[in-house]
Write a protein that holds these residues in place. Structure first.
Motif, mmCIF file in Angstrom:
data_model
loop_
_atom_site.group_PDB
_atom_site.id
_atom_site.type_symbol
_atom_site.label_atom_id
_atom_site.label_comp_id
_atom_site.label_asym_id
_atom_site.label_seq_id
_atom_site.Cartn_x
_atom_site.Cartn_y
_atom_site.Cartn_z
ATOM 1 N N UNK A 113 0.801 -1.215 0.000
ATOM 2 C CA UNK A 113 0.000 0.000 0.000
ATOM 3 C C UNK A 113 0.833 1.263 0.000
ATOM 4 N N UNK A 114 0.137 2.373 -0.198
ATOM 5 C CA UNK A 114 0.751 3.701 -0.171
ATOM 6 C C UNK A 114 0.029 4.519 0.887
ATOM 7 N N UNK A 115 0.763 4.943 1.894
ATOM 8 C CA UNK A 115 0.211 5.808 2.939
ATOM 9 C C UNK A 115 0.704 7.228 2.703
ATOM 10 N N UNK A 116 -0.027 8.185 3.225
ATOM 11 C CA UNK A 116 0.437 9.570 3.108
ATOM 12 C C UNK A 116 -0.062 10.379 4.297
ATOM 13 N N UNK A 168 5.733 4.245 0.609
ATOM 14 C CA UNK A 168 5.468 2.897 0.116
ATOM 15 C C UNK A 168 5.673 1.923 1.260
ATOM 16 N N UNK A 169 4.758 0.958 1.417
ATOM 17 C CA UNK A 169 4.851 -0.017 2.504
ATOM 18 C C UNK A 169 4.680 -1.419 1.926
ATOM 19 N N UNK A 170 5.548 -2.341 2.350
ATOM 20 C CA UNK A 170 5.396 -3.721 1.900
ATOM 21 C C UNK A 170 6.491 -4.634 2.408
ATOM 22 N N UNK A 171 6.114 -5.785 2.954
ATOM 23 C CA UNK A 171 7.121 -6.745 3.419
ATOM 24 C C UNK A 171 7.907 -7.307 2.239
ATOM 25 N N UNK A 172 7.358 -7.188 1.028
ATOM 26 C CA UNK A 172 8.054 -7.671 -0.162
ATOM 27 C C UNK A 172 9.342 -6.929 -0.450
#
Length: 409
Positions: free
Chosen positions: A254-257, A345-349
């Motif tokens: 996901x994208x947080x802001x 940008x957020x992601x364990x990938x």
């Protein structure tokens, strides 16, 4: 069949009709054979109304008395919901936080939960009742009523689920799950079926308003499966779970802001040991939280530039403090900018995929968006940009990382 803890927020119980709708949903779960504990917030707008009343009496209400006042909002809701369940032939019993011994520290208005005695709730469940508990509140060791701060009902629900070893904690809100980003900014945002606790913590801390961050921390610590669902439509929602349970191998989840950012820079700071503490110490003493920090390489004249970000509400106070500190240090100038935003940008990938940062930076560059600050962690990359580029930045990154469609592994 299992033990389910459900939490309903203020919009879900905003009036008598919505409370009846919640009762119908709870009864369906009970009729399917589940044991159900329901945690509720005050009716929408009620907490603000009570705060307003308090301020008409006292400009700065006494924290202890404010907690006594605010706790009444949830007390109204638990009684009404229990009545609605009983009217439908579903046995129910309501409890305040104190009645089920939600023990907290003594920090009024933002208390933290220490312990919960689940014996009383367990006995009611075994007797076939639905248990309805007031969220957002507890008692300290002296028996004083305490409240957990805004969004505290989420934390109440997760803590109760942990204490009862519930099979799942369901958070019902006015959205139907966690999205790849805010659908109001990017209409092509996709609802996630699953997200890890790590990712949700980052999303919550970086501006996503779906869940209170303390509730996610609590759920992760005690391994309570957490699900976000809508009170107003059917669906599976989003399950917040553990990394080993995630099958999908998306690079980015996901994208947080955050629009609530402000940046401060001290130019020409003497490059010597302890200067960072001398700058940030007074900021911390004023209870102002600092987020991103950058210190430039020292110039030939043995000075450096020091930049950090704070919440926009703290900007005027931080600037005032920094002006004094800069004079004491003999710094050249202090600059401030409250027209910035943070996109993350957020992601364990990210742990197993290279090139995330370069794609992010090239995407923003193609749109003519200048990056002012960068911060990274193992599963997050954040950039600060001018606020006028927020929506363009989010939408372009959403497209670049293919978040609007399912990404196959």
């Amino acid at each position: 069949m299992g033990l389910i803890v459900q939490k309903y927020g203020g919009t879900s119980v905003a009036n008598a009709e919505r409370i009846k709708a919640v009762a119908e949903r709870v009864k369906r779960w009970r009729d399917e054979g589940h044991q159900v504990v329901v945690v509720v917030s005050a009716m929408s707008g009620e907490t603000d109304r009570l705060v307003g009343l308090a301020k008409q009496i006292q400009e700065r209400p006494l924290p202890r008395e404010l907690d006594v006042l605010l706790s009444t909002g949830e007390q109204v809701t638990i009684a009404l919901l229990s009545m609605a369940l009983d009217a439908m032939g579903c046995a129910a019993r309501s409890y305040t936080g104190g009645q089920v011994h939600i023990l907290t520290d003594s920090v009024h208005n933002k208390a933290r939960i220490h312990d919960i005695d689940g014996a009383r709730v367990g006995a009611d469940l075994e007797a076939g009742r639905v248990v309805v508990i007031a969220g957002f509140q507890g008692v300290d060791r002296e028996g004083n009523i305490t409240t957990l701060g805004r969004g505290g009902s989420d934390t109440s629900a997760v803590a109760i689920a942990a204490a009862l070893k519930a099979d799942e904690c369901q958070i019902y809100t006015d959205v139907d799950g966690v999205y790849t980003t805010d659908p109001r900014v990017e209409p092509k945002a996709r609802k996630l079926d699953r997200i890890t606790f790590e990712e949700m913590l980052e999303m919550a801390s970086l501006g996503s308003k779906v869940l209170q961050i303390r509730s996610v921390e609590f759920a992760g610590k005690y391994r309570v499966p957490l699900r976000v669902l809508s009170s107003f439509q059917e669906g599976e929602g989003t399950l917040i779970t553990f990394e080993e349970d995630i099958v999908e191998d998306a690079k980015i989840s996901g994208i947080a802001f955050s629009r609530d950012e402000a940046k401060l820079t001290v130019l020409g700071v003497p490059d010597q040991p302890g200067v960072a503490y001398r700058i940030l110490g007074p900021i911390a003493d004023a209870n102002i939280e600092v987020d991103m920090i950058i210190q430039n390489v020292a110039a030939q004249e043995a000075t450096t530039d020091f930049t950090f970000t704070v919440h926009r509400n703290d900007f005027p106070r931080a600037l005032e403090i920094l002006d004094r500190t800069a004079k004491e240090l003999g710094a050249r100038q202090v600059l401030g900018d409250s027209r910035i935003v943070k996109i993350s940008l957020v992601g364990v990938g990210m742990r197993s995929h290279a090139g995330i940062a370069s794609l992010m930076f090239s995407t923003l560059a193609k749109e003519g968006i200048n990056i002012r600050m960068i911060s990274t962690s193992e599963i997050k990359i954040s950039v600060v940009v001018d606020e006028k580029y927020l929506e363009l930045g989010v939408r372009s990154l959403h497209d670049a990382f293919g978040l609007g469609v399912h990404v196959s592994s």
